[in-house]
Design an enzyme around this catalytic site. Structure first.
Site, PDB file in Angstrom:
ATOM      1  NE  ARG A 165     -25.481   0.835   8.250  1.00  0.00           N
ATOM      2  CZ  ARG A 165     -26.317   1.590   8.964  1.00  0.00           C
ATOM      3  NH1 ARG A 165     -26.057   2.858   9.159  1.00  0.00           N
ATOM      4  NH2 ARG A 165     -27.407   1.080   9.486  1.00  0.00           N
ATOM      5  CE  LYS A 208     -26.372  -1.138  12.299  1.00  0.00           C
ATOM      6  NZ  LYS A 208     -26.276  -0.517  13.609  1.00  0.00           N
ATOM      7  CD  GLU A 260     -21.078   6.422  15.735  1.00  0.00           C
ATOM      8  OE1 GLU A 260     -22.005   6.337  14.925  1.00  0.00           O
ATOM      9  OE2 GLU A 260     -20.095   5.658  15.732  1.00  0.00           O
TER      10      GLU A 260
HETATM   11  C1  LIG Z   1     -23.295   3.474  16.234  1.00  0.00           C
HETATM   12  C2  LIG Z   1     -24.428   3.915  15.361  1.00  0.00           C
HETATM   13  N1  LIG Z   1     -24.397   5.147  14.807  1.00  0.00           N
HETATM   14  C3  LIG Z   1     -25.400   5.581  14.025  1.00  0.00           C
HETATM   15  C4  LIG Z   1     -26.509   4.794  13.752  1.00  0.00           C
HETATM   16  C5  LIG Z   1     -27.613   5.332  12.888  1.00  0.00           C
HETATM   17  O1  LIG Z   1     -27.734   4.581  11.689  1.00  0.00           O
HETATM   18  P1  LIG Z   1     -29.116   4.427  10.937  1.00  0.00           P
HETATM   19  O2  LIG Z   1     -29.592   5.793  10.595  1.00  0.00           O
HETATM   20  O3  LIG Z   1     -28.786   3.642   9.718  1.00  0.00           O
HETATM   21  O4  LIG Z   1     -30.062   3.754  11.854  1.00  0.00           O
HETATM   22  C6  LIG Z   1     -26.585   3.512  14.305  1.00  0.00           C
HETATM   23  C7  LIG Z   1     -27.730   2.642  14.030  1.00  0.00           C
HETATM   24  O5  LIG Z   1     -27.657   1.707  13.324  1.00  0.00           O
HETATM   25  C8  LIG Z   1     -25.520   3.049  15.126  1.00  0.00           C
HETATM   26  O6  LIG Z   1     -25.567   1.834  15.676  1.00  0.00           O
END
Ligand SMILES: Cc1ncc(COP(=O)(O)O)c(C=O)c1O
Length: 329
Positions: free
Chosen positions: A83, A179, A212
């Protein structure tokens, strides 16, 4: 308003002393920090610094990712690196090689001596100007922090948590799937939820489908017992969600769930779910029992959220293909 005291001119040792005093006022749990700009690792939080003109600081031109240290091993780092590399591409950022990043992350974890915690790492386009595009001579930066991680109250798991639909707009898809450090909407959503006396918010997209939460994904158990997750084309591809969607096949085989669906979820349908789940590296899996003041299902934590959390906990302890040994001294 006139200043009554003179502003001191500080020496380098004054600055270090001031940074130490600042840290003494902040109970941070930062255990080790690698900086490509420093060319090594520091364990004194006062020295975990980045130049003010780094493009990541003043223009938000940087990316990050977070992985977990569990019982002295790093969990699912390759998924987080995948990612990170995608985010770098979308952000026109240069990275060290994947092997180099993995090696620095593992060695910084070892230097921390910590067997439980979080690893957050960043890439920036570097310092050198206050302009919009990075300075011509900017050296890209790579940073790794080993820290205590975010901790949530036990009540989130035993009683469940409450969320609200945020009034802040969801990020456009390109920015939501990347991200980057530009988390202003996510920050405002969480602050808004706290002001309203609930635990977190949920973004809804322009078509009226569920997005989300602030730093976590959300998923649902439909009235007929299927695990349903929003598509990842307009939200972050959560490494935890992606792994859970694989692990959940065991629940399907045992007939605990009826199916696994990744698709658009209209809000009205989502509100009628049996269970609603909050999913992420820090929270793992937690049940959401109320949304906008109305109960989800019977308003109590449900069995699927528990079963998924158990599967994840087991995978974090013994999913050997997903764990990296840390060579602690
Ligand atoms: C906006 C957002 N959505 C979802 C997630 C969940 O991702 P992960 O399962 O990789 O922690 C995160 C965390 O990093 C996030 O910042």
């Amino acid at each position: 308003m006139a200043l009554t005291t003179a502003l001191p001119m500080l020496t380098a040792s004054d600055v270090v002393e001031k940074l130490r005093a600042l840290r003494a006022r902040q109970p941070v749990k930062y255990w080790a920090f690698y900086s490509s700009q420093l060319g090594g690792i520091v364990t004194d939080p006062a020295l975990m610094i980045i130049p003010f003109d780094d493009h990541m600081v003043h223009r938000g031109h940087g990316i990050f990712d977070t992985a977990a240290i569990e019982a002295g091993k790093i969990y699912d780092l390759e998924a987080h690196l995948d990612r990170f590399i995608r985010s770098a591409r979308n952000s026109k950022l240069k990275l060290p090689s994947r092997d180099e990043m993995r090696d620095i992350i593992v060695r910084t974890t070892a230097a921390s001596g910590r067997r439980e915690g979080s690893i957050r790492y960043w890439a920036s386009s570097g310092p050198g100007s206050l302009g919009l595009a990075p300075a011509g001579s900017a050296e890209p930066g790579f940073f790794v922090m080993i820290f205590a991680g975010l901790v949530y109250p036990d009540s989130w798991y035993t009683q469940g948590l409450k969320v609200m639909t945020t009034t802040y707009p969801i990020k456009p898809p390109l920015y939501a799937i990347t991200k980057s450090v530009t988390y202003l909407p996510n920050v405002l959503m969480q602050m808004e939820a706290q002001e309203q006396g609930v635990d977190n918010g949920v973004f809804i997209d322009e078509a009226g489908n569920v997005g989300e939460s602030s730093n976590m994904n959300v998923a649902f158990v439909s009235p007929d017992g299927a695990l349903v997750h929003p598509k990842f084309d307009h939200i972050l591809s959560g490494c935890t969600s992606l792994r859970l969607l694989e692990l959940a096949t065991a629940l399907q085989v045992r007939k605990v769930i009826k199916g696994i669906e990744v698709r658009d979820i209209p809000v009205a349908e989502a509100r009628a779910s049996r269970e609603m789940l909050l999913i992420g590296s820090s929270v793992k899996v937690a049940p959401i029992v109320a949304w906008d003041g109305k109960p989800i299902g019977d308003g109590k934590p449900g069995p699927i959220s528990r079963a998924l959390r158990d599967l994840l906990t087991e995978d974090m302890r013994s999913g050997h293909d997903r764990l990296i040994e840390v060579p602690y001294a």
